[in-house]
Design an enzyme around this catalytic site. Sequence first.
Site, PDB file in Angstrom:
ATOM      1  N   CYS A 121       0.910  -1.265  -0.078  1.00 22.75           N
ATOM      2  CA  CYS A 121       0.209   0.116   0.091  1.00 22.75           C
ATOM      3  C   CYS A 121       0.792   1.310   0.076  1.00 22.75           C
ATOM      4  CB  CYS A 121      -1.022   0.052   1.302  1.00 22.75           C
ATOM      5  SG  CYS A 121      -2.179  -1.197   1.301  1.00 22.75           S
ATOM      6  N   HIS A 134      -9.114   3.823  -1.772  1.00 17.62           N
ATOM      7  CA  HIS A 134      -7.706   3.392  -1.477  1.00 17.62           C
ATOM      8  C   HIS A 134      -7.099   2.501  -2.839  1.00 17.62           C
ATOM      9  CE1 HIS A 134      -4.017   1.825   0.061  1.00 17.62           C
ATOM     10  NE2 HIS A 134      -4.453   0.813   0.976  1.00 17.62           N
ATOM     11  N   CYS A 183       0.255   2.498   6.756  1.00 12.53           N
ATOM     12  CA  CYS A 183       0.830   0.701   6.788  1.00 12.53           C
ATOM     13  C   CYS A 183       0.770   0.022   5.680  1.00 12.53           C
ATOM     14  CB  CYS A 183      -0.398   0.269   8.041  1.00 12.53           C
ATOM     15  SG  CYS A 183      -2.023   0.278   7.009  1.00 12.53           S
TER      16      CYS A 183
END
Length: 394
Positions: free
Chosen positions: A90, A346, A376
Amino acid sequence: MAEAYIVDAVRTAGGRRGGKLAGIHPVDLAAHVLDALVERSGIPPEAIDDVVMGCVSQGGQQAGQVGRNAVLASKKLPQSTPAVTIDRQCGSSQQAIQFAAQAVMSGTQDVVIAAGVESMTRVPMGSTYKLFSDAGMGNNKSPGLEEKYPGVQFSQFTGAEMIARKYGFSREDTDAYSLGSHRKAVAAAEAGRFDDEIVPVDIETPEGEVAHKADEGIRYDASAESMAGVKLLSEQGVLTAASASQICDGASAVLIASAEAVEKYGLKPLARIVNLTVTAGDPVVMLEEPLFATDRALQRAGLTIDDIDLYEVNEAFAPVPMAWLKHTGANPDKLNVNGGAIALGHPLGASGTKLMATLVHELKRRGGRYGLQTMCEGGGVANVTIIERVDAAA
């Protein structure tokens, strides 16, 4: 060491899975933000030393070095522009920012674009793992990993539930946080606070061409009642689809330049890079690492959490920014002030540069000095980037 400056940062508006951006090839979506960044900044295209592109699901239409393909599809960049594609899960495009800044700060390059792209509609999350298992090549987990972590299935969802238990967050707590994300995003969208960062994308519809320039994921009708009505993802847990980040299509890009390039090309930087930190910790809890990475970044920068005017902490799941707030003692009024991934989406490999686009433009709008971004990442890794608004540093 040389300074690195953020000259400009742009993103597409988020597209829901199967939504307005679903018809666009991810290579072309990435090329679109590269072109917009070059045009807006006024940088000569041939001055770009490199493009560092984040992308998580590097398969299908995102295979074959999507960063280089985006350069080749660009209408602005010459084919002589190098590019590389990276995966830090991510945090891929936040790491792209850090690699670009490191290249500039080392003096080896002067102008680098950090970018990211993810079409989660066209290349679904987990599809590359599925191809591996469907080919009859066995378990995705290696024997070496199994020996060190016997019986463990690395799962971000499991990690998020573990964080919720560790920090004492209830279903009602995570629902309330998630509702707040939507309400902040609604307020930001209605006030036009995303206008400086979003570059419209022309979409063909049965009614003709329209410009996609509004995030599709925002729930304008979100309420405590609607949040409470969403089914739990685990009977023993607290999380629902409403307290997790939304699947999203999107692309984003940040232009990073040296002081020499800023002067040579008459650029107008928005911010200066202050600190670049990446740390790693527990791969099982996994999503807790931004807490400890933030501690280290602040210590190395000689700052405290109270010195920071705005924080962007990726909302992979609601317990992550909630735990970050609890651990750091940060002011919640400075956190994700325009909403986060729970409301805005996201787009995996594009989220790092997407959040930076929001952070740097909001810092300018508010006249703040320092901004901090953290993310994260799968495997228990976290990036932290601290920036300083250029006008504030003068």
